[in-house]
Write a protein that holds these residues in place. Structure first.
Motif, PDB file in Angstrom:
ATOM      1  N   ARG A 271       2.613  -1.269  -9.975  1.00  0.00           N
ATOM      2  CA  ARG A 271       3.850  -2.005  -9.728  1.00  0.00           C
ATOM      3  C   ARG A 271       3.872  -3.294 -10.555  1.00  0.00           C
ATOM      4  NH1 ARG A 271       6.962  -1.708  -5.073  1.00  0.00           N
ATOM      5  NH2 ARG A 271       6.775  -3.959  -4.732  1.00  0.00           N
TER       6      ARG A 271
ATOM      7  N   GLY B  71      -4.315   2.286   3.687  1.00  0.00           N
ATOM      8  CA  GLY B  71      -4.019   3.126   2.530  1.00  0.00           C
ATOM      9  C   GLY B  71      -4.267   2.359   1.251  1.00  0.00           C
TER      10      GLY B  71
ATOM     11  N   GLN C 281      -3.666   0.658  -2.407  1.00  0.00           N
ATOM     12  CA  GLN C 281      -2.527  -0.101  -2.915  1.00  0.00           C
ATOM     13  C   GLN C 281      -1.735   0.750  -3.899  1.00  0.00           C
ATOM     14  OE1 GLN C 281      -4.356  -3.582  -4.913  1.00  0.00           O
ATOM     15  NE2 GLN C 281      -3.524  -2.810  -6.827  1.00  0.00           N
ATOM     16  N   ALA C 282      -0.434   0.515  -3.938  1.00  0.00           N
ATOM     17  CA  ALA C 282       0.427   1.204  -4.897  1.00  0.00           C
ATOM     18  C   ALA C 282       0.133   0.648  -6.280  1.00  0.00           C
ATOM     19  CB  ALA C 282       1.895   0.996  -4.521  1.00  0.00           C
ATOM     20  N   GLU C 283      -0.435   1.476  -7.117  1.00  0.00           N
ATOM     21  CA  GLU C 283      -0.936   1.034  -8.411  1.00  0.00           C
ATOM     22  C   GLU C 283       0.181   0.960  -9.435  1.00  0.00           C
ATOM     23  OE1 GLU C 283      -4.875   0.269 -10.293  1.00  0.00           O
ATOM     24  OE2 GLU C 283      -3.970   0.206  -8.315  1.00  0.00           O
TER      25      GLU C 283
ATOM     26  N   ASN D  13       0.855  -1.190   0.000  1.00  0.00           N
ATOM     27  CA  ASN D  13       0.000   0.000   0.000  1.00  0.00           C
ATOM     28  C   ASN D  13       0.889   1.238   0.000  1.00  0.00           C
ATOM     29  OD1 ASN D  13       0.786   0.547   2.662  1.00  0.00           O
ATOM     30  ND2 ASN D  13      -1.134  -0.155   3.574  1.00  0.00           N
ATOM     31  N   VAL D  14       0.303   2.398   0.008  1.00  0.00           N
ATOM     32  CA  VAL D  14       1.072   3.636  -0.132  1.00  0.00           C
ATOM     33  C   VAL D  14       1.988   3.883   1.063  1.00  0.00           C
ATOM     34  CG1 VAL D  14      -0.557   4.762  -1.682  1.00  0.00           C
ATOM     35  CG2 VAL D  14      -0.889   4.951   0.805  1.00  0.00           C
ATOM     36  N   HIS D  15       1.819   3.128   2.161  1.00  0.00           N
ATOM     37  CA  HIS D  15       2.689   3.253   3.325  1.00  0.00           C
ATOM     38  C   HIS D  15       3.785   2.189   3.345  1.00  0.00           C
ATOM     39  CE1 HIS D  15      -0.141   6.193   4.816  1.00  0.00           C
ATOM     40  NE2 HIS D  15      -1.115   5.307   4.816  1.00  0.00           N
TER      41      HIS D  15
END
Length: 430
Positions: A338, A332, A334-336, A310-312
């Motif tokens: 990747r 947070g 998810q980091a999109e 996630n962004v953290h």
């Protein structure tokens, strides 16, 4: 924000079976080891790639097959935990270890922190037949499946579902003791081929599943960690771009993509059954009816879990460590975007794509952030060891058949108790 894990609580990588070239195990060591958490790992030998990671505190050489009696495996894990000397978060990387931890949690809690999952649940979810029943009861789509118990039922299943058919090993432990197929999934084209595979009166434990045509499908994955009562602490979704073997094997390349419908299905399933712990779910989107169909529920960390954060900076393993040590899991999105690439598997999948499509895969030129399964600048030895062992494995298969029996079990004299493995020298410390 700076992510802080409790460095006073180590992690034990719990593994049952012989699979030294497993990048998911290395991912566990790196993701918590980089944050200062001591990481101990069960390894097959002193030169498995994970044993050479600079982020590993110690490796315990304890070869297992999954054919041992459960009590012996429990005794082995307890001896490892007592030798480490501190209560550990146990991270399973195979279904057998996850089942063992759940079903024997009462004893194992002496040395390990284990999610409060109902004891029978991991076995039920990992078994392909009972998973299909659970999905039917809850209303989560899954491919039509049968678990035949006789040759006649096998023939009937093929005629009912139609050809080609997908065959899978049915359940944890049985896939090691009496494997029905090699690898994760095998397809058969007609009834003659099906019966040739199982010449005896009754087939070994096998799931027969409908085939969803490659051109009509997309492969999606969900990775999550649930706390008590099936409440997700983190939940991620992604698209599998290629696998090896093609369309049926391990993830070779995938991308993290937000999929709200898939996330809702996964959360509903986990809440309804009360699942707690790590999970790796495989889905196949069937364009013929517009449904996401659950293919596998693996009650443990998946090999490609490092695709997701996630962004953290929280992935599923970090989330479990935070939760089981009483810390808050930062929420947070998810980091999109990747991308995860699994080394040698990706090379093989690209070659297969070229043969089939007559062109390079479009994702090869992607500039998205990429997480590599093996190669990274701060930990080079595991990638070197993996390349050497992979080359030796390929050479061995080209030069002649493997010297193995019909099942995954090896002769018991080749194994040692983990206490013996630790006492004939200091635990592995690269």
């Amino acid at each position: 924000m700076v992510l802080l894990l409790d460095t006073g609580v180590p992690v034990l990588l719990a593994r049952i079976g012989n699979y030294p070239l497993h990048h998911g195990s290395l991912g566990v060591v790196r993701t918590v080891g980089r944050l200062g958490v001591p990481v101990h790992a069960v390894v097959e030998d002193r030169f498995t790639p994970v044993a050479l990671s600079r982020h590993l505190t110690s490796g315990i050489v304890w070869p297992t097959t999954g054919c041992e009696e459960p009590e012996r495996l429990v005794d082995g894990l307890l001896s490892i935990g007592r030798a480490i000397g501190a209560r550990c978060v146990a991270v399973p990387t195979d279904d057998e270890a996850a089942v063992l931890l759940a079903e024997h949690a009462r004893r194992l809690k002496e040395c390990f922190l284990i999610p409060p999952v109902p004891a029978p649940l991991p076995r039920l979810l990992a078994c392909k037949a009972s998973l299909h029943r659970i999905c039917t009861e809850i209303g989560v789509p899954s491919p039509r499946s049968r678990a035949p118990e006789s040759r006649d039922e096998l023939v009937d299943a093929g005629r009912e579902l139609g050809y080609p058919l997908v065959l899978k090993n049915l359940a944890p432990f049985s896939r090691l003791r009496t494997p029905a197929v090699s690898g994760t999934t095998t397809a058969v084209s007609d009834e003659r081929e099906l019966l040739d595979r199982f010449p005896k009166a009754a087939p070994p434990p096998v799931l027969v599943q409908e085939y969803i045509p490659r051109r009509q499908a997309e492969d999606w994955i969900t990775h999550l960690y649930c706390g008590a009562g099936g409440v997700p602490r983190v939940l991620f979704t992604g698209l599998k771009l290629r696998s090896w073997p093609p369309s049926a094997g391990m993830t070779a390349r995938a991308v993290a993509l937000r999929n709200p419908e898939l996330a809702r299905l996964a959360e509903r399933l986990c809440r309804r059954v009360g699942y707690s712990g790590l999970a790796d779910l495989d889905w196949r989107y069937d364009r013929r009816d517009g449904q996401y169909k659950l293919v596998d529920f693996n009650p443990r960390t998946g090999a490609q879990f490092r695709l997701f954060e996630n962004v953290h900076g929280v992935d599923v393993v970090r989330a479990m460590h935070l939760d089981l040590t009483g810390r808050t899991v930062p929420c947070g999105a998810q980091a999109e975007g990747r991308v995860f690439v699994a080394g040698q598997l990706d090379f093989a999948s690209v070659a297969a794509w070229l043969r089939h499509e007559r062109r390079l895969p479009p994702d090869l030129l992607s500039e998205r952030p990429t997480e590599r399964a093996w190669l990274c600048r701060d930990d080079l030895l595991p990638a070197t060891a993996e390349a050497v062992r992979f080359a030796a494995l390929v050479a061995g298969r080209l030069l002649g058949p493997e010297r193995s029996g019909p099942s995954g079990c090896r002769r018991p004299g080749a194994r040692r108790h983990p206490v013996d493995a630790m006492s004939d020298g200091a635990p592995l410390s690269p």
